[in-house]
Design a protein around this motif. Structure first.
Motif, mmCIF file in Angstrom:
data_model
loop_
_atom_site.group_PDB
_atom_site.id
_atom_site.type_symbol
_atom_site.label_atom_id
_atom_site.label_comp_id
_atom_site.label_asym_id
_atom_site.label_seq_id
_atom_site.Cartn_x
_atom_site.Cartn_y
_atom_site.Cartn_z
ATOM 1 N N MET A 76 -8.730 -0.315 6.459
ATOM 2 C CA MET A 76 -9.408 0.972 6.468
ATOM 3 C C MET A 76 -9.981 1.304 7.839
ATOM 4 O O MET A 76 -10.047 2.469 8.230
ATOM 5 N N TRP A 130 -11.711 0.662 -5.358
ATOM 6 C CA TRP A 130 -10.808 0.979 -4.256
ATOM 7 C C TRP A 130 -10.168 2.365 -4.312
ATOM 8 O O TRP A 130 -9.584 2.817 -3.305
ATOM 9 N N TRP A 133 -11.120 4.707 -1.457
ATOM 10 C CA TRP A 133 -10.490 4.315 -0.196
ATOM 11 C C TRP A 133 -9.046 4.799 -0.151
ATOM 12 O O TRP A 133 -8.579 5.249 0.904
ATOM 13 N N ASP A 136 -9.029 8.390 0.738
ATOM 14 C CA ASP A 136 -9.259 8.594 2.168
ATOM 15 C C ASP A 136 -7.972 8.381 2.967
ATOM 16 O O ASP A 136 -7.660 9.157 3.888
#
Length: 227
Positions: A76, A130, A133, A136
């Motif tokens: 990430m 998760w 994430w 994103d």
């Protein structure tokens, strides 16, 4: 100090045994007696460390989530890939491959994933940890998928790939078995089919078969027209 070390070893053994038990049988089918036997401790020692089955399951879930969070953190926070090579889309693929590897190799991760199905109303599940994430990463890949498909379609595909990998981990398909695929092989085959790319499709890889303009390099791209 020796007593403290022994207590920590016992706790780790209980978490490992509980993870194996929950991953295989689910929360309802998990037995504290089998867990204590597998960990080679007494029921009294188990309840000393974990007052209830729910507390033990929560500790297993937290351990699996922590492992997952640690494995994904570097992905990430990594540097942005070079433009024009579908780098952010590759990062989405690598994200799902990382989850598949964890599901294959880490009992606490398999158990945490299983508990998400056993307690779908729990807001602290492995998937809930998760999924933001993933969202994103997909947002960062908008330029890679522009004119090809939608963010919603990529997110849905990634989620489907991971749930398929979890199923492969749950039924215990051995690596290289002709009857099925291991979790990470499942992920590679599905993305390879969709993207027309050689595997493994990793961040920083040198695959060039994603196509010059369209990552699918084919007709009827996933989600096209579903904007």
């Amino acid at each position: 100090m020796a007593r403290q070390d022994r207590a920590e070893r016992t706790r780790r053994a209980l978490l490992r045994a509980a993870a194996d038990e929950i991953a295989e049988k689910g929360y309802a089918g998990a037995s504290l007696a089998r867990i204590s036997t597998a960990a080679e401790v007494t029921i009294g020692a188990l309840t000393f460390h974990f007052a209830s089955k729910a507390a033990l399951a929560e500790a297993v879930r937290d351990s699996g989530c922590a492992l997952t969070r640690s494995a994904l953190a570097s992905l990430m926070s990594g540097a942005c890939p070079k433009p024009g090579v579908h780098g952010e889309l590759r990062r989405v693929v690598t994200f799902t491959r990382t989850l598949a590897r964890l599901l294959e190799e880490e009992p606490t991760v398999r158990a945490a994933a299983r508990l998400a199905w056993d307690f779908p109303g729990d807001g602290n599940t492995w998937y809930a940890m998760w999924l933001p994430w993933l969202g994103d990463l997909v947002d960062r890949a908008r330029a890679d998928i522009a004119g090809w498909t939608t963010s919603e379609a990529v997110t849905a595909t990634a989620l489907s790939v991971v749930t398929g990998a979890e199923f492969a981990a749950r039924i215990g398909v051995s690596r290289g078995a002709t009857a099925g695929l291991s979790p990470w092989e499942h992920v590679d085959r599905v993305w390879g089919l969709l993207l027309g790319a050689r595997m493994p499709l990793l961040v920083g890889g040198d695959e060039t078969s994603l196509g010059s303009e369209n990552p699918m390099s084919g007709e009827n791209p996933v989600g096209a027209g579903a904007r």
